[in-house]
Design a protein around this motif. Structure first.
Motif, PDB file in Angstrom:
ATOM      1  N   ALA A 290       0.839  -1.293   0.092  1.00 52.20           N
ATOM      2  CA  ALA A 290      -0.162  -0.046  -0.171  1.00 52.20           C
ATOM      3  C   ALA A 290       0.796   1.109  -0.003  1.00 52.20           C
ATOM      4  O   ALA A 290       0.520   2.146  -0.607  1.00 52.20           O
ATOM      5  N   VAL A 291       1.873   1.267   0.709  1.00 48.77           N
ATOM      6  CA  VAL A 291       2.823   2.280   0.755  1.00 48.77           C
ATOM      7  C   VAL A 291       3.534   2.586  -0.634  1.00 48.77           C
ATOM      8  O   VAL A 291       3.716   3.722  -1.253  1.00 48.77           O
ATOM      9  N   VAL A 292       3.931   1.280  -1.351  1.00 48.98           N
ATOM     10  CA  VAL A 292       4.390   1.587  -2.523  1.00 48.98           C
ATOM     11  C   VAL A 292       3.548   2.107  -3.512  1.00 48.98           C
ATOM     12  O   VAL A 292       4.106   3.069  -4.400  1.00 48.98           O
ATOM     13  N   LEU A 293       2.474   1.474  -3.643  1.00 45.10           N
ATOM     14  CA  LEU A 293       1.382   2.051  -4.502  1.00 45.10           C
ATOM     15  C   LEU A 293       1.202   3.410  -4.134  1.00 45.10           C
ATOM     16  O   LEU A 293       0.962   4.307  -5.242  1.00 45.10           O
ATOM     17  N   GLY A 294       0.867   3.909  -2.719  1.00 42.66           N
ATOM     18  CA  GLY A 294       0.507   5.136  -2.679  1.00 42.66           C
ATOM     19  C   GLY A 294       1.782   6.252  -3.061  1.00 42.66           C
ATOM     20  O   GLY A 294       1.243   7.229  -3.269  1.00 42.66           O
ATOM     21  N   ALA A 295       2.835   5.624  -3.053  1.00 42.22           N
ATOM     22  CA  ALA A 295       4.044   6.537  -3.385  1.00 42.22           C
ATOM     23  C   ALA A 295       4.043   6.701  -4.777  1.00 42.22           C
ATOM     24  O   ALA A 295       4.331   8.016  -5.312  1.00 42.22           O
ATOM     25  N   LEU A 296       3.807   5.864  -5.500  1.00 38.67           N
ATOM     26  CA  LEU A 296       4.178   5.897  -6.887  1.00 38.67           C
ATOM     27  C   LEU A 296       2.809   6.620  -7.651  1.00 38.67           C
ATOM     28  O   LEU A 296       3.028   7.432  -8.512  1.00 38.67           O
ATOM     29  N   ASN A 297       1.440   6.526  -6.996  1.00 41.96           N
ATOM     30  CA  ASN A 297       0.659   6.858  -7.769  1.00 41.96           C
ATOM     31  C   ASN A 297       0.137   8.391  -7.225  1.00 41.96           C
ATOM     32  O   ASN A 297      -0.420   9.220  -7.979  1.00 41.96           O
ATOM     33  N   ILE A 298       0.956   8.821  -6.037  1.00 36.10           N
ATOM     34  CA  ILE A 298       0.374  10.022  -5.356  1.00 36.10           C
ATOM     35  C   ILE A 298       1.672  10.705  -5.121  1.00 36.10           C
ATOM     36  O   ILE A 298       2.164  11.852  -5.194  1.00 36.10           O
TER      37      ILE A 298
ATOM     38  N   MET B   5       3.700   7.319 -12.021  1.00 36.53           N
ATOM     39  CA  MET B   5       2.107   6.784 -12.216  1.00 36.53           C
ATOM     40  C   MET B   5       2.044   5.454 -13.064  1.00 36.53           C
ATOM     41  O   MET B   5       1.045   4.748 -12.943  1.00 36.53           O
ATOM     42  N   SER B   6       2.737   5.412 -14.332  1.00 32.29           N
ATOM     43  CA  SER B   6       2.635   4.187 -15.108  1.00 32.29           C
ATOM     44  C   SER B   6       2.937   3.017 -14.155  1.00 32.29           C
ATOM     45  O   SER B   6       2.384   1.925 -14.295  1.00 32.29           O
ATOM     46  N   ALA B   7       4.119   3.215 -13.487  1.00 30.71           N
ATOM     47  CA  ALA B   7       4.566   2.031 -12.859  1.00 30.71           C
ATOM     48  C   ALA B   7       3.338   1.641 -11.503  1.00 30.71           C
ATOM     49  O   ALA B   7       2.974   0.479 -11.223  1.00 30.71           O
ATOM     50  N   GLY B   8       2.806   2.883 -11.158  1.00 30.44           N
ATOM     51  CA  GLY B   8       1.744   2.506  -9.915  1.00 30.44           C
ATOM     52  C   GLY B   8       0.603   1.760 -10.786  1.00 30.44           C
ATOM     53  O   GLY B   8       0.027   0.699 -10.174  1.00 30.44           O
ATOM     54  N   THR B   9       0.223   2.162 -12.028  1.00 26.00           N
ATOM     55  CA  THR B   9      -0.821   1.249 -12.609  1.00 26.00           C
ATOM     56  C   THR B   9      -0.377  -0.113 -12.672  1.00 26.00           C
ATOM     57  O   THR B   9      -1.061  -0.964 -12.678  1.00 26.00           O
ATOM     58  N   VAL B  10       0.621  -0.489 -13.230  1.00 31.11           N
ATOM     59  CA  VAL B  10       1.100  -1.765 -13.726  1.00 31.11           C
ATOM     60  C   VAL B  10       1.115  -2.859 -12.367  1.00 31.11           C
ATOM     61  O   VAL B  10       0.792  -3.758 -12.352  1.00 31.11           O
TER      62      VAL B  10
ATOM     63  N   ALA C 141      -7.682  -5.235  -9.552  1.00 31.04           N
ATOM     64  CA  ALA C 141      -6.881  -4.376  -8.737  1.00 31.04           C
ATOM     65  C   ALA C 141      -7.119  -3.040  -8.765  1.00 31.04           C
ATOM     66  O   ALA C 141      -8.220  -2.694  -9.425  1.00 31.04           O
ATOM     67  N   THR C 142      -6.592  -2.121  -7.907  1.00 33.11           N
ATOM     68  CA  THR C 142      -7.063  -0.591  -7.673  1.00 33.11           C
ATOM     69  C   THR C 142      -5.718   0.235  -8.001  1.00 33.11           C
ATOM     70  O   THR C 142      -4.782  -0.228  -7.141  1.00 33.11           O
ATOM     71  N   GLY C 143      -5.591   1.133  -8.716  1.00 29.97           N
ATOM     72  CA  GLY C 143      -4.467   1.818  -8.716  1.00 29.97           C
ATOM     73  C   GLY C 143      -3.847   2.543  -9.489  1.00 29.97           C
ATOM     74  O   GLY C 143      -2.900   2.496  -9.275  1.00 29.97           O
ATOM     75  N   SER C 144      -3.786   3.702 -10.161  1.00 32.09           N
ATOM     76  CA  SER C 144      -2.658   4.243 -10.630  1.00 32.09           C
ATOM     77  C   SER C 144      -2.993   5.662 -10.560  1.00 32.09           C
ATOM     78  O   SER C 144      -4.310   5.981 -10.901  1.00 32.09           O
ATOM     79  N   ALA C 145      -2.964   6.502 -10.802  1.00 27.94           N
ATOM     80  CA  ALA C 145      -3.461   7.500 -11.155  1.00 27.94           C
ATOM     81  C   ALA C 145      -2.835   8.391 -12.097  1.00 27.94           C
ATOM     82  O   ALA C 145      -2.021   8.131 -11.884  1.00 27.94           O
ATOM     83  N   ARG C 146      -2.805   9.351 -12.729  1.00 27.88           N
ATOM     84  CA  ARG C 146      -2.626   9.803 -12.931  1.00 27.88           C
ATOM     85  C   ARG C 146      -2.350  10.774 -13.329  1.00 27.88           C
ATOM     86  O   ARG C 146      -2.900  10.286 -13.447  1.00 27.88           O
TER      87      ARG C 146
END
Length: 338
Positions: free
Chosen positions: A66-74, A157-162, A304-309
């Protein structure tokens, strides 16, 4: 495209369309020159509200995921986007950021087994060209740090999506739960940076508060939930091709609400970018299938959930009167794609 997939694409597309309103809200309702504070106010209150609503915290290895995805996406995406928007000439950050679909295509091939086709690559190039025609302003000097930051924001953001697609989600945790985890983690990562760079929070009036409420609830909590939900039901590449809708929406709002002119070349760019968005959805594998080679998470379902944008997501930057038109267009144009 069957009816269920069409509904999924339409709902997911509402996220970048919503993010396209950020420029208008930021310049008309929020304090100027507080991009990091604005990013924190978008992410952290929305994340905490979703945590209170869902009442579920990560368990096991999902704490660090969750921390990794939160960091990548936001958490990493917002500051990098801010840095690029203020160091590059008008529109250049948006053009560099619009290569997001190509980033995702490459990363999806590496981590998800979604092999990019020639059509995917050509569509990604067309999307970047269309966005450049919409937002690119007069040429200026290149700044190495700004270029690296723009590439970094798009790659983050792209890495967060993947990785959101690759890791799936833990059993029993829906997109709303994962949205809360990522927004909270990203907001907490931005908070100390905002305090260090921008100082104490500014005084807020009623108009500012209304703007932040809109950004936190509609523009972030709901929009990111729709976006992460879409990532779980579509291929990573097809999701990211919805990103150009953000700068296109921002341009239309600027024309309709702020009286900003749209030149013929911008209209051409909008047509090209919108066409690329549609082309990115044609022939994509159905939601939740392995037709694209997507691997399921070892810890849960493949959705899954995740990327932003954002994307603009971030699209969270206010600017002074002197640079509002140019810098804000930089910010709204950098998407997710995202």
């Amino acid at each position: 495209m069957n009816r269920n997939r069409l509904a999924t694409v339409a709902l997911t597309a509402l996220a970048p369309v919503s993010w396209g309103s950020t420029y208008f809200v930021t310049t008309q309702f929020l304090p100027a020159d507080r991009p990091l504070f604005t990013g924190m106010m978008r992410a952290l209150p929305a994340g905490l509200a979703l945590l209170a609503l869902t009442r579920r915290l990560p368990r096991g290895d999902w704490w660090w995921k969750a921390v990794v995805l939160g960091a990548l996406n936001i958490g990493a995406f917002f500051p990098l986007l801010f840095l690029s928007a203020y160091r590059l000439p008008g529109g250049m950050a948006a053009v560099i950021g619009s290569v997001g679909p190509l980033w995702v295509a490459g990363l999806a091939a590496l981590f998800l087994g979604e092999r990019p086709t020639l059509r995917t690559l050509l569509t990604g190039i067309a999307a970047a060209l269309g966005v450049s025609l919409v937002v690119l302003k007069a040429a200026g000097s290149f700044d190495a740090i700004g270029v690296i930051a723009a590439l970094g924001s798009s790659a983050s953001m792209s890495a967060g999506t993947v990785f959101t697609k690759r890791w799936g989600r833990p059993e029993g945790a829906g997109p709303l739960v994962l949205t809360g985890w990522q927004l909270t983690a990203g907001g907490l990562l931005i908070a100390p940076v905002a305090l260090f760079v921008e100082g104490a929070p500014p005084a807020l009036d009623g108009r500012n508060i209304a703007g932040y409420v809109y950004l936190a609830l509609v523009n972030t909590a709901v929009a990111y939930w729709l976006w992460f939900r879409g990532i779980g039901r579509m291929t990573a590449t097809s999701v990211t091709f919805l990103g150009p809708l953000s700068p296109l929406t921002a341009a239309v709002i600027g024309w309709a609400a702020l009286g900003q002119a749209l030149a013929p070349v911008q209209l051409l760019g909008m047509a090209i970018a919108f066409g690329a968005t549609l082309a990115g959805q044609i022939g994509a594998g159905p939601s939740g299938t392995r037709s694209s080679g997507t691997r399921s998470s070892a810890t849960g379902p493949s959705s899954a959930t995740g990327s932003a944008r954002s994307v603009e997501d971030l699209k969270t930057f206010s600017s002074t009167e002197g640079n509002a038109a140019e810098l804000s267009m930089d910010v709204i144009g950098v998407v997710v794609q995202r």
